[in-house]
Structure formats: structure tokens, C-alpha cells
Design a protein around this motif. Structure first.
Motif, PDB file in Angstrom:
ATOM      1  N   ILE A 187      92.716  68.003  67.563  1.00 38.91           N
ATOM      2  CA  ILE A 187      92.449  66.583  67.773  1.00 38.91           C
ATOM      3  C   ILE A 187      93.511  66.019  68.712  1.00 38.91           C
ATOM      4  O   ILE A 187      94.700  66.290  68.560  1.00 38.91           O
ATOM      5  CB  ILE A 187      92.470  65.802  66.446  1.00 38.91           C
ATOM      6  CG1 ILE A 187      91.338  66.279  65.526  1.00 38.91           C
ATOM      7  CG2 ILE A 187      92.343  64.295  66.696  1.00 38.91           C
ATOM      8  CD1 ILE A 187      91.409  65.697  64.124  1.00 38.91           C
ATOM      9  N   ILE A 188      93.051  65.231  69.693  1.00 37.48           N
ATOM     10  CA  ILE A 188      93.959  64.495  70.566  1.00 37.48           C
ATOM     11  C   ILE A 188      93.714  63.007  70.358  1.00 37.48           C
ATOM     12  O   ILE A 188      92.582  62.532  70.463  1.00 37.48           O
ATOM     13  CB  ILE A 188      93.756  64.866  72.047  1.00 37.48           C
ATOM     14  CG1 ILE A 188      94.119  66.337  72.277  1.00 37.48           C
ATOM     15  CG2 ILE A 188      94.609  63.969  72.942  1.00 37.48           C
ATOM     16  CD1 ILE A 188      93.880  66.821  73.695  1.00 37.48           C
ATOM     17  N   ILE A 189      94.769  62.285  70.015  1.00 35.82           N
ATOM     18  CA  ILE A 189      94.694  60.833  69.863  1.00 35.82           C
ATOM     19  C   ILE A 189      95.312  60.235  71.121  1.00 35.82           C
ATOM     20  O   ILE A 189      96.528  60.277  71.298  1.00 35.82           O
ATOM     21  CB  ILE A 189      95.451  60.360  68.609  1.00 35.82           C
ATOM     22  CG1 ILE A 189      95.013  61.160  67.372  1.00 35.82           C
ATOM     23  CG2 ILE A 189      95.221  58.872  68.375  1.00 35.82           C
ATOM     24  CD1 ILE A 189      95.830  60.858  66.122  1.00 35.82           C
ATOM     25  N   PRO A 190      94.493  59.710  72.039  1.00 33.14           N
ATOM     26  CA  PRO A 190      95.011  59.265  73.338  1.00 33.14           C
ATOM     27  C   PRO A 190      95.670  57.903  73.269  1.00 33.14           C
ATOM     28  O   PRO A 190      95.760  57.280  72.202  1.00 33.14           O
ATOM     29  CB  PRO A 190      93.740  59.219  74.197  1.00 33.14           C
ATOM     30  CG  PRO A 190      92.670  58.833  73.223  1.00 33.14           C
ATOM     31  CD  PRO A 190      93.050  59.501  71.921  1.00 33.14           C
ATOM     32  N   ASP A 245      90.702  58.368  57.856  1.00 35.76           N
ATOM     33  CA  ASP A 245      90.799  59.260  56.692  1.00 35.76           C
ATOM     34  C   ASP A 245      90.490  60.704  57.076  1.00 35.76           C
ATOM     35  O   ASP A 245      91.105  61.635  56.545  1.00 35.76           O
ATOM     36  CB  ASP A 245      89.842  58.796  55.601  1.00 35.76           C
ATOM     37  CG  ASP A 245      90.272  57.460  54.995  1.00 35.76           C
ATOM     38  OD1 ASP A 245      91.489  57.189  54.975  1.00 35.76           O
ATOM     39  OD2 ASP A 245      89.386  56.698  54.566  1.00 35.76           O
ATOM     40  N   SER A 246      89.555  60.899  58.003  1.00 37.96           N
ATOM     41  CA  SER A 246      89.193  62.265  58.419  1.00 37.96           C
ATOM     42  C   SER A 246      90.368  62.957  59.097  1.00 37.96           C
ATOM     43  O   SER A 246      90.644  64.135  58.838  1.00 37.96           O
ATOM     44  CB  SER A 246      87.989  62.223  59.367  1.00 37.96           C
ATOM     45  OG  SER A 246      86.833  61.755  58.710  1.00 37.96           O
ATOM     46  N   ILE A 247      91.066  62.228  59.951  1.00 33.63           N
ATOM     47  CA  ILE A 247      92.215  62.812  60.644  1.00 33.63           C
ATOM     48  C   ILE A 247      93.312  63.165  59.639  1.00 33.63           C
ATOM     49  O   ILE A 247      93.932  64.238  59.723  1.00 33.63           O
ATOM     50  CB  ILE A 247      92.747  61.841  61.723  1.00 33.63           C
ATOM     51  CG1 ILE A 247      91.708  61.662  62.841  1.00 33.63           C
ATOM     52  CG2 ILE A 247      94.064  62.352  62.312  1.00 33.63           C
ATOM     53  CD1 ILE A 247      92.051  60.564  63.828  1.00 33.63           C
ATOM     54  N   ILE A 273      94.938  71.863  61.574  1.00 30.47           N
ATOM     55  CA  ILE A 273      94.673  72.103  62.994  1.00 30.47           C
ATOM     56  C   ILE A 273      95.703  71.323  63.814  1.00 30.47           C
ATOM     57  O   ILE A 273      96.309  70.377  63.319  1.00 30.47           O
ATOM     58  CB  ILE A 273      93.247  71.658  63.394  1.00 30.47           C
ATOM     59  CG1 ILE A 273      93.061  70.153  63.137  1.00 30.47           C
ATOM     60  CG2 ILE A 273      92.185  72.472  62.664  1.00 30.47           C
ATOM     61  CD1 ILE A 273      91.764  69.593  63.680  1.00 30.47           C
ATOM     62  N   PRO A 274      95.915  71.680  65.091  1.00 28.57           N
ATOM     63  CA  PRO A 274      96.855  70.918  65.929  1.00 28.57           C
ATOM     64  C   PRO A 274      96.362  69.495  66.165  1.00 28.57           C
ATOM     65  O   PRO A 274      95.184  69.259  66.428  1.00 28.57           O
ATOM     66  CB  PRO A 274      96.866  71.706  67.248  1.00 28.57           C
ATOM     67  CG  PRO A 274      96.396  73.078  66.890  1.00 28.57           C
ATOM     68  CD  PRO A 274      95.414  72.890  65.776  1.00 28.57           C
ATOM     69  N   GLY A 292     100.148  53.157  59.829  1.00 23.01           N
ATOM     70  CA  GLY A 292      99.512  54.213  60.610  1.00 23.01           C
ATOM     71  C   GLY A 292      99.106  55.407  59.767  1.00 23.01           C
ATOM     72  O   GLY A 292      98.986  55.311  58.535  1.00 23.01           O
ATOM     73  N   LEU A 293      98.914  56.546  60.420  1.00 25.19           N
ATOM     74  CA  LEU A 293      98.417  57.753  59.754  1.00 25.19           C
ATOM     75  C   LEU A 293      99.463  58.406  58.852  1.00 25.19           C
ATOM     76  O   LEU A 293      99.136  59.254  58.026  1.00 25.19           O
ATOM     77  CB  LEU A 293      97.951  58.772  60.809  1.00 25.19           C
ATOM     78  CG  LEU A 293      96.649  58.416  61.536  1.00 25.19           C
ATOM     79  CD1 LEU A 293      96.508  59.254  62.808  1.00 25.19           C
ATOM     80  CD2 LEU A 293      95.446  58.636  60.630  1.00 25.19           C
TER      81      LEU A 293
END
Length: 596
Positions: A400-403, A422-424, A431-432, A460-461
Motif C-alpha cells: 500500500i502507498i499512501i500518497p 480500518d483496512s489499512i 505487507i509493506p 492518524g493510523l
């Protein structure tokens, strides 16, 4: 000064070495430069055509960082002939000043300006193609665009903004040391009616559309155009100007009136690009060109037709009629089979070999996502890059890339509303996950910490242990030269545009930024949990980080060879030039760039 004198003495001893492609810094200014005088033998010339005096405590320092005079082949050849004739073998010989004066008198001339504009979407790529063709012919050229929409700008070596299209054009022109004068004005849209105006990196203020067009662009815009182009003409053989961008709300005729007026201000010849429909409709073409001819027909030296018709030969009758009536040569016809579109350029010469066994990278598509071009170089790898707007898009993803985002609070709320938040979090450690700039902030427990010392805000996350603070009074704009702290410790080039800084790191830095004074840690890496964060844009363009990130996704221990994105851009520039030259009438095209 003693060090410089020794280097000039060495240059006098070595003679004309032309391009020193073995030098690790080549090209420090432009491809094809003459490297015989790495340090100018005429310094300080104090010629205001070529440099300027910067105030200092001891009276001033002569700044010639943007001067190209001593890298000109004709200047170098002339200088060595004169040095030999006069018996000059030392940098301390006062007669060197006389050689400079004579070289300036004999060789220096102002560059020629040519503007490309019109009623089409492909002007940026036509300018890039022309820049590459002139570079191949031995010209020293630069692109120029008075005004652009502020949309994912790039950062030059000296820390100034240029637009994405001008960055590509500069690369097509072979430039590495780029002046802010290439793209002096940016419009940052607040909404359709209010624009923030940025001139040479400074926020000038807010204007509504009518006020900007009636006042600013006609008064200040002329002076800005004249000053910037005058600066560039003293350094380059040709300035290839692209017509200015305006928001869609501005009438196309108003846009072209501004462009033709600016061409008059700087004395530029013009190439007008006009779309032609699939029918042999001469009246439609003439209708689009006539307003331009009335306002500034004397500036138009060539016309390019752009058509969706595969058979451009069917336009021969239109071309003949157009040339007879307007007395202006039609340089060529660009058809849709050429690569003059964003989509075609994006897909051109892709080394990507995606198949059913390729790994999947999900890029979070925020409503206000910014710098999505950061992930473009991943097209060179055997991965499938897909945008994610809901949790279902993350099924079976391998990274996953969070831009970056233009609005962290709004996009963070969107992330929570969609269920992606929540999924992230559930996938973290499996995973990376990479966060870039605004995405890096979103990975923290709290995205921002108020400078007033109150309670933290914006939860945040909570994937990384770092605090962010906002500096509302300054913004960091920098071109970065970076070493990767993991993997093979390869080199990265990127850039930063941010007003947020980090503190209280509890983890290892991902990069080390190299500066003249000291090395600075940047970003964060947790290899055990496969978490990565950085403020640096463009980190995938050099092979080192891209190869490292892909290796974490595949996790198979296989060493993969990756290309620098610059190689792809070079191939794209060459292909653009070849495609463009194929559709040109060679005599008509080169006739525009000949000097009187």
C-alpha cells in the motif's frame, strides 16, 4: 580564490577538452557543454549581462551561477587561440580580462524567442519535441512559460518551483541547472473565482479572475515576462516559449490574446497550433485562426495542424488554401497516432511486463490527492499499480502507498468514512506500507501537533511513533540528494515542498540528506513491520529505492535490475522529437529558427 586560480592554471595547461563526460558532475549546466573551464578564467568579470553582485559584509560577492558563457564551444576555442597568441599561461595574467572583453564583443548575442501556443492540448509536448530537436542540432536552449497552474510543481537545484511540463521540457532541452525564470508565475486555485498568485516562489496575493486578467497580467505580467525572458536570452541560443495556462473558466480567446501580447512584449516569433476535425473543413480552421491573425498576425511564422484523422494526407487541400490566404507556412500535421498526449506519453515505451503473477500495489486515491506522479516510475517494474477508493480495492494487495494530499484533515476524514482507515490498520505488519509527505503524516498517531502546546489533534493510523508540527511561517522547498539507509544504500534524488517538520523520532531514518554543511536524517523505516515514511517526492525515479521497495513486495531474494526513470524520460524525449520531425516540413521548420 587560491584554489580557483590553481584549477584555472590547470585548465590553461590542459587546453580544450570539450565535454568531460567522465566527470561525476557532468552535465552541471546542460548536455553538450564545454567543460574546459570548470572554473571560469574571467571570474569575476562583473558583466551584468552574465551575472550579478550579491551584497555581503565585505562589499559583495559576484554571482555567476547561471552564466553559461565560459561553457560555450566558440568562447572556449576563441579564448585558447588568444591565450596561445598572447602567451598567457597563468590565471594571474591581467591580459585575461582583455581576452574576455574581445570574446564577449565577438561571440555574445541575445537568444531567439519562439512561442508555441494555440487551441489544443498538446502544446507542452510539441515544445519538448522542439527543445530536443534543437539540442541535437547543437543549440543551447531553454523552455519558458510565463504562467502555469500550480499543480504538483517540481523543484529545481536552487530551490525554485517549475511546473511538471516545464520540468519535462528542461530535461528534453538537456538542462540540469534550471533558473526560476523558466516559469515565473503560478496560479494556485482556491476556487473558480479566487486565485492565489505566486511570482518567483513568493505569494503575491489573491485575485479574482476578472481582476487578474484586467489588471495583474496586463500590468505586472508584461514586466515579469520581459525581465525573465531578457535574463534567459543572455544565456541561451533559443528560448522556446509555451503559451500560458489559465483555468477552464477563462475564454480561449482571452488566453490567446494574452499569449500574443506577451509574444509582442518579448519579440517572439510564434507557432500557432490548431485542432482540425475529421472532416476537410477549411472554414472551421480559418475561423479559429482569424482572431489571432487580426490581433498579431505579424508574429505568426508557422502553423501546426492537429487532427484525429489517421490520414493526415487528406488535409492537403486545407493546407494549400490556408497557406494561400494567410501567407503563413503550415509546418506539419500532428495526428493522433503521434505521442503528443499525456496518456500516450505515459504508456510510451513502458518496460512494464505485468502478468497474472505480478504483485499488486494499491495507491490510496484521496479526493484531494497530490503528487500522484510519485508512483509513475513503478510502471517500469513488473507490478500492477491500482488506485484504491474503498476496502474492496485492497483485497489481495501486496503493498500500500499512501500518497501526499492537499488537505490532510479532509482526506483523513474520507479515509475513515470509506472504511479504508480500518483496512489499512489491519494490514499493517503484513505487507509493506509507504507514506509520502501527507501520507507520512497520516501514518502517525497524530497527524499534527499544535504549536500552541494544546492537546494533539487529528488522530492518524498510529503505525509510526513520530510527531509532526506545522510551521505556518515558512515552507521548505528543496532539491534533495539522498542516500538510502537500508538495502544497498543507493543514491536518490528527490524534492520537498512542505511546511511541516518532524520531532521525537522513535525509529531509524529511511534516508540521509547530503548538504554542504552537514548530513540530515529524513523519514522513518521499520523493516520488521515493513513500514516506511518520508517527505521526499520523486523517490521512485532513481532505481535504488524502487528496487528496494519491490524486493520487499516479492520477498523472494531475487536481485532485480531497475532502470532510472530518467532513462525512460530520455527515450520519451527522443521519441517525441523523432515523431515531430517526421510530420514537419524540414525547410519550413528550420526557417523559423534561422537568424537574420
Amino acid at each position: 580564490m587560491k584554489c580557483i586560480t590553481k584549477k584555472v592554471d590547470r585548465a590553461l595547461e590542459m587546453g580544450n577538452i570539450r565535454c568531460n563526460t567522465c566527470c561525476e558532475y557532468y552535465p552541471c549546466h546542460y548536455k553538450g557543454q564545454n567543460c574546459s573551464f570548470c572554473y571560469c578564467p574571467f571570474y569575476p568579470c562583473e558583466d551584468t549581462d552574465l551575472g550579478k553582485m550579491i551584497p555581503a559584509k565585505d562589499g559583495g560577492i559576484w554571482d555567476c551561477s547561471q552564466c553559461l558563457f565560459n561553457h560555450n564551444n566558440n568562447v572556449v576555442e576563441f579564448s585558447f587561440r588568444e591565450f596561445k597568441k598572447l602567451g598567457i599561461i597563468s590565471a594571474r595574467d591581467p591580459r585575461i580580462k582583455d581576452v574576455f572583453i574581445e570574446a564577449k564583443r565577438s561571440i555574445f548575442q541575445l537568444g531567439k524567442c519562439v512561442m508555441v501556443f494555440g487551441v489544443t492540448s498538446d502544446v507542452s509536448f510539441i515544445v519538448a519535441a522542439i527543445c530536443r530537436l534543437l539540442l541535437r542540432r547543437g543549440y543551447v536552449i531553454t523552455p519558458f512559460k510565463l504562467q502555469s497552474i500550480y499543480n504538483d510543481p517540481r523543484v529545481t537545484r536552487i530551490g525554485s518551483y517549475i511546473s511538471m511540463s516545464q520540468d519535462f521540457q528542461c530535461k528534453a532541452a538537456g538542462l540540469t541547472n534550471i533558473s526560476m525564470d523558466v516559469n515565473p508565475i503560478f496560479l494556485k486555485l482556491k476556487n473558480d473565482k479566487v486565485w492565489h498568485v505566486i511570482v518567483n516562489g513568493k505569494n503575491i496575493g489573491k485575485y479574482n479572475a476578472e481582476d487578474y486578467l484586467r489588471n495583474f497580467i496586463w500590468e505586472w505580467g508584461r514586466d515579469i515576462a520581459r525581465d525573465s525572458v531578457d535574463f534567459l536570452r543572455k544565456r541561451y541560443d533559443c528560448i522556446i516559449m509555451e503559451g500560458s495556462d489559465f483555468p477552464d473558466s477563462v475564454d480561449i480567446q482571452d488566453i490567446n490574446n494574452v499569449n500574443i501580447e506577451m509574444a509582442k512584449v518579448v519579440g517572439a516569433s510564434c507557432i500557432f497550433v490548431v485542432d482540425v476535425d475529421n472532416k476537410k473543413n477549411f472554414g472551421d480552421v480559418l475561423c479559429k485562426i482569424e482572431p489571432i491573425l487580426k490581433n498579431g498576425g505579424q508574429q505568426i511564422k508557422g502553423i501546426i495542424l492537429r487532427t484525429l484523422n489517421k490520414d493526415s494526407g487528406s488535409l492537403e487541400s486545407v493546407i494549400g488554401q490556408l497557406e494561400r490566404i494567410t501567407k503563413i507556412p503550415v509546418i506539419g500535421v500532428v495526428s493522433y497516432v503521434n505521442v503528443f498526449s499525456c496518456e500516450n506519453l505515459k504508456n510510451f515505451s513502458s518496460f512494464n511486463d505485468v502478468n497474472v503473477h505480478s504483485k499488486k500495489i494499491s495507491v490510496i486515491k484521496f479526493p484531494e490527492a497530490s503528487y500522484l506522479s510519485d508512483v509513475s516510475p513503478l510502471s517500469l517494474e513488473n507490478v500492477a499499480v491500482e488506485y484504491a477508493t474503498n476496502p474492496q480495492n485492497l483485497i489481495a494487495t501486496d503493498a500500500i502507498i499512501i500518497p501526499d494530499t492537499k488537505n490532510v484533515p479532509a482526506d483523513l476524514r474520507w479515509l475513515k468514512t470509506t472504511g479504508l482507515f480500518d483496512s489499512i490498520k489491519r494490514m499493517a505488519g503484513k505487507i509493506p506500507i509507504l507514506g509520502i509527505c501527507g501520507g507520512f503524516q497520516i501514518m502517525a498517531k497524530y497527524c499534527l501537533v499544535s504549536n500552541s502546546g494544546r492537546q494533539p489533534e487529528l488522530e492518524g493510523l498510529n503505525l509510526i511513533d513520530v510527531n509532526f508540527k506545522e510551521d505556518k511561517n515558512s515552507i521548505r522547498v528543496a532539491k534533495d540528494y539522498v542516500t538510502l539507509n537500508v538495502g544497498d544504500c543507493g543514491k536518490i534524488e528527490g524534492y520537498e515542498i512542505r511546511n511541516v517538520y518532524t520531532e521525537n523520532y522513535k525509529g531509524a531514518p529511511l534516508f540521509t540528506i547530503r548538504t554542504l554543511s552537514k548530513d540530515v536524517s529524513e523519514g522513518l523505516v521499520d523493516e520488521e513491520r515493513q513500514l516506511y515514511g518520508t517527505h521526499i517526492h520523486g523517490l521512485f525515479e532513481r532505481a535504488a529505492f524502487r528496487q528496494y521497495f519491490i524486493s520487499k513486495i516479492y520477498a523472494d531474494g531475487v536481485s532485480r535490475m531497475s532502470l532510472d526513470y530518467g532513462d525512460y524520460e530520455e527515450a520519451s524525449s527522443d521519441q517525441l522529437a523523432e515523431e515531430f520531425f517526421d510530420i514537419c516540413d524540414e525547410g519550413k521548420f528550420w526557417g523559423i529558427f534561422e537568424r537574420n
